[in-house]
Design a protein around this motif. Structure first.
Motif, PDB file in Angstrom:
ATOM      1  N   LEU A  14      15.302  -7.567 -34.100  1.00 53.13           N
ATOM      2  CA  LEU A  14      14.954  -7.022 -35.416  1.00 53.13           C
ATOM      3  C   LEU A  14      13.777  -6.048 -35.305  1.00 53.13           C
ATOM      4  CD1 LEU A  14      15.310  -6.993 -38.472  1.00 53.13           C
ATOM      5  CD2 LEU A  14      13.902  -9.052 -38.607  1.00 53.13           C
ATOM      6  N   VAL A  15      12.769  -6.445 -34.549  1.00 48.05           N
ATOM      7  CA  VAL A  15      11.607  -5.572 -34.343  1.00 48.05           C
ATOM      8  C   VAL A  15      12.013  -4.311 -33.585  1.00 48.05           C
ATOM      9  CG1 VAL A  15       9.379  -5.368 -33.163  1.00 48.05           C
ATOM     10  CG2 VAL A  15       9.949  -7.476 -34.389  1.00 48.05           C
ATOM     11  N   ALA A  16      12.790  -4.476 -32.531  1.00 51.76           N
ATOM     12  CA  ALA A  16      13.198  -3.322 -31.718  1.00 51.76           C
ATOM     13  C   ALA A  16      14.053  -2.338 -32.518  1.00 51.76           C
ATOM     14  CB  ALA A  16      13.970  -3.803 -30.489  1.00 51.76           C
ATOM     15  N   PHE A  17      15.017  -2.852 -33.260  1.00 53.72           N
ATOM     16  CA  PHE A  17      15.889  -1.975 -34.053  1.00 53.72           C
ATOM     17  C   PHE A  17      15.102  -1.242 -35.136  1.00 53.72           C
ATOM     18  CE2 PHE A  17      19.627  -4.869 -32.904  1.00 53.72           C
ATOM     19  CZ  PHE A  17      20.214  -3.923 -32.066  1.00 53.72           C
ATOM     20  N   SER A  18      14.168  -1.948 -35.791  1.00 53.03           N
ATOM     21  CA  SER A  18      13.417  -1.321 -36.884  1.00 53.03           C
ATOM     22  C   SER A  18      12.440  -0.263 -36.357  1.00 53.03           C
ATOM     23  CB  SER A  18      12.658  -2.375 -37.695  1.00 53.03           C
ATOM     24  OG  SER A  18      11.654  -3.004 -36.920  1.00 53.03           O
ATOM     25  N   ARG A  19      11.934  -0.461 -35.146  1.00 53.21           N
ATOM     26  CA  ARG A  19      10.986   0.502 -34.559  1.00 53.21           C
ATOM     27  C   ARG A  19      11.694   1.723 -33.989  1.00 53.21           C
ATOM     28  NH1 ARG A  19       7.142  -3.426 -30.864  1.00 53.21           N
ATOM     29  NH2 ARG A  19       5.887  -4.341 -32.545  1.00 53.21           N
ATOM     30  N   ASN A  20      12.792   1.486 -33.286  1.00 55.59           N
ATOM     31  CA  ASN A  20      13.420   2.548 -32.508  1.00 55.59           C
ATOM     32  C   ASN A  20      14.713   3.094 -33.094  1.00 55.59           C
ATOM     33  OD1 ASN A  20      11.418   1.963 -30.479  1.00 55.59           O
ATOM     34  ND2 ASN A  20      12.690   0.234 -29.840  1.00 55.59           N
ATOM     35  N   GLY A  21      15.288   2.390 -34.064  1.00 53.23           N
ATOM     36  CA  GLY A  21      16.593   2.778 -34.566  1.00 53.23           C
ATOM     37  C   GLY A  21      17.687   2.202 -33.680  1.00 53.23           C
ATOM     38  N   TYR A  22      18.894   2.187 -34.207  1.00 56.02           N
ATOM     39  CA  TYR A  22      20.001   1.579 -33.470  1.00 56.02           C
ATOM     40  C   TYR A  22      20.314   2.341 -32.184  1.00 56.02           C
ATOM     41  CZ  TYR A  22      24.691  -0.106 -32.384  1.00 56.02           C
ATOM     42  OH  TYR A  22      25.782  -0.631 -31.737  1.00 56.02           O
ATOM     43  N   SER A  23      20.455   3.648 -32.285  1.00 59.55           N
ATOM     44  CA  SER A  23      20.889   4.455 -31.132  1.00 59.55           C
ATOM     45  C   SER A  23      19.913   4.395 -29.963  1.00 59.55           C
ATOM     46  CB  SER A  23      21.094   5.914 -31.558  1.00 59.55           C
ATOM     47  OG  SER A  23      22.094   6.011 -32.536  1.00 59.55           O
ATOM     48  N   GLU A  24      18.619   4.385 -30.278  1.00 57.38           N
ATOM     49  CA  GLU A  24      17.597   4.443 -29.235  1.00 57.38           C
ATOM     50  C   GLU A  24      17.208   3.069 -28.681  1.00 57.38           C
ATOM     51  OE1 GLU A  24      16.562   7.299 -27.945  1.00 57.38           O
ATOM     52  OE2 GLU A  24      18.001   8.228 -29.307  1.00 57.38           O
ATOM     53  N   ASP A 109      23.652   7.692 -38.312  1.00 55.74           N
ATOM     54  CA  ASP A 109      24.699   7.163 -37.432  1.00 55.74           C
ATOM     55  C   ASP A 109      25.765   6.564 -38.351  1.00 55.74           C
ATOM     56  OD1 ASP A 109      26.297   5.408 -35.900  1.00 55.74           O
ATOM     57  OD2 ASP A 109      24.726   5.187 -34.392  1.00 55.74           O
ATOM     58  N   SER A 110      26.883   7.263 -38.512  1.00 54.25           N
ATOM     59  CA  SER A 110      27.890   6.844 -39.497  1.00 54.25           C
ATOM     60  C   SER A 110      28.430   5.451 -39.223  1.00 54.25           C
ATOM     61  CB  SER A 110      29.036   7.854 -39.548  1.00 54.25           C
ATOM     62  OG  SER A 110      29.660   7.967 -38.284  1.00 54.25           O
ATOM     63  N   GLN A 111      28.608   5.101 -37.954  1.00 55.03           N
ATOM     64  CA  GLN A 111      29.125   3.771 -37.610  1.00 55.03           C
ATOM     65  C   GLN A 111      28.129   2.692 -38.019  1.00 55.03           C
ATOM     66  OE1 GLN A 111      29.932   3.198 -33.445  1.00 55.03           O
ATOM     67  NE2 GLN A 111      30.745   1.128 -33.726  1.00 55.03           N
ATOM     68  N   ARG A 112      26.868   2.930 -37.720  1.00 51.61           N
ATOM     69  CA  ARG A 112      25.809   1.971 -38.046  1.00 51.61           C
ATOM     70  C   ARG A 112      25.648   1.846 -39.555  1.00 51.61           C
ATOM     71  NH1 ARG A 112      21.308   1.973 -41.336  1.00 51.61           N
ATOM     72  NH2 ARG A 112      19.586   0.820 -40.489  1.00 51.61           N
ATOM     73  N   ASP A 113      25.636   2.988 -40.266  1.00 45.65           N
ATOM     74  CA  ASP A 113      25.448   2.968 -41.715  1.00 45.65           C
ATOM     75  C   ASP A 113      26.631   2.300 -42.413  1.00 45.65           C
ATOM     76  OD1 ASP A 113      23.020   4.238 -41.417  1.00 45.65           O
ATOM     77  OD2 ASP A 113      23.838   6.250 -41.748  1.00 45.65           O
ATOM     78  N   ARG A 114      27.830   2.541 -41.917  1.00 47.70           N
ATOM     79  CA  ARG A 114      29.029   1.902 -42.482  1.00 47.70           C
ATOM     80  C   ARG A 114      28.982   0.396 -42.263  1.00 47.70           C
ATOM     81  NH1 ARG A 114      32.142   5.493 -40.808  1.00 47.70           N
ATOM     82  NH2 ARG A 114      32.659   4.579 -38.793  1.00 47.70           N
ATOM     83  N   LEU A 115      28.485  -0.021 -41.112  1.00 54.98           N
ATOM     84  CA  LEU A 115      28.365  -1.441 -40.802  1.00 54.98           C
ATOM     85  C   LEU A 115      27.404  -2.130 -41.757  1.00 54.98           C
ATOM     86  CD1 LEU A 115      28.962  -3.840 -38.950  1.00 54.98           C
ATOM     87  CD2 LEU A 115      27.177  -3.009 -37.418  1.00 54.98           C
ATOM     88  N   ILE A 116      26.259  -1.498 -42.031  1.00 55.58           N
ATOM     89  CA  ILE A 116      25.294  -2.057 -42.978  1.00 55.58           C
ATOM     90  C   ILE A 116      25.935  -2.193 -44.355  1.00 55.58           C
ATOM     91  CG2 ILE A 116      23.149  -1.603 -44.236  1.00 55.58           C
ATOM     92  CD1 ILE A 116      22.577  -2.520 -41.486  1.00 55.58           C
TER      93      ILE A 116
END
Length: 200
Positions: A14-24, A109-116
């Motif tokens: 959760l921390v990693a995704f919020s700091r760096n974004g999904y792709s990074e 990121d359309s895939q990530r945004d669609r997933l959310i």
């Protein structure tokens, strides 16, 4: 032991995704942030996407549980419950900063945004059911489209929280709560009394 490790990984992710974004964000980054060995990470989650889904699903379940408690609170009036629901959104996002950043940010990121969007389906269905019931009881204007009402309330609170976080301002303050309650009341055509504002 397995459950606690999974929870540790989830919090680190959760921390990693919020700091760096999904792709990074990489699995290596998640393992390092969660302070677990890569073997342990891959034992619980085979891919980054699987872990991303898990983290967000758990977060949405927490949001639903928090708001449902407010919706079902029979000890207060229906008007108070409406504002308690709004207040609970603000409190939840203030207490769960990283999750807020994941659920409310548009990444491009359309895939990530669609997933959310898919993960939030249960939340929106619950909220729409609540406001549809209010409308059927004559407590919400008949000409209001419930889907738009729910999306607007979610966006109003969400964007308020995000902007305050980006500006490093306190989120859950009396001033913010008061302003959101007044805006919500006027938008829905509900009379607000002082007691509602101070509900805890």
């Amino acid at each position: 032991m397995a459950a606690s490790k999974k929870d540790q990984i989830s919090k680190g992710a959760l921390v990693a995704f919020s700091r760096n974004g999904y792709s990074e964000t990489t699995m290596d980054t998640i393992a390092e942030t969660a302070n677990v060995a890569k073997g342990t990470l891959y034992y619980h989650f085979k891919t980054k996407e699987e872990l991303f889904v898990y983290v967000n699903q758990k977060g949405v379940e927490m949001l639903i549980a928090s708001v449902t408690e407010a919706i079902l609170d029979q000890s207060i009036s229906i008007t108070e419950r409406i504002f308690h629901v709004l207040d609970e959104h603000l409190r939840f996002f203030a207490d769960n900063r990283e999750l807020c950043m994941l659920l409310l940010s548009i990444s491009g990121d359309s895939q990530r945004d669609r997933l959310i969007g898919t993960l939030l389906t249960d939340y929106f269905q619950m909220m729409e059911s609540f406001f549809t019931e209010l409308q059927q009881q004559g407590r919400l204007q008949a000409d209001l489209e419930v889907r738009t009402v729910v999306s607007s309330l979610f966006g109003m609170v969400g964007m308020t929280v995000l902007r305050k976080m980006f500006r490093e301002e306190p989120v859950y303050t009396d001033e913010t709560r008061h302003t959101l309650l007044i805006l919500c009341a006027r938008a829905l055509g509900i009379n607000i009394d002082k007691g509602v504002e101070h509900h805890e």
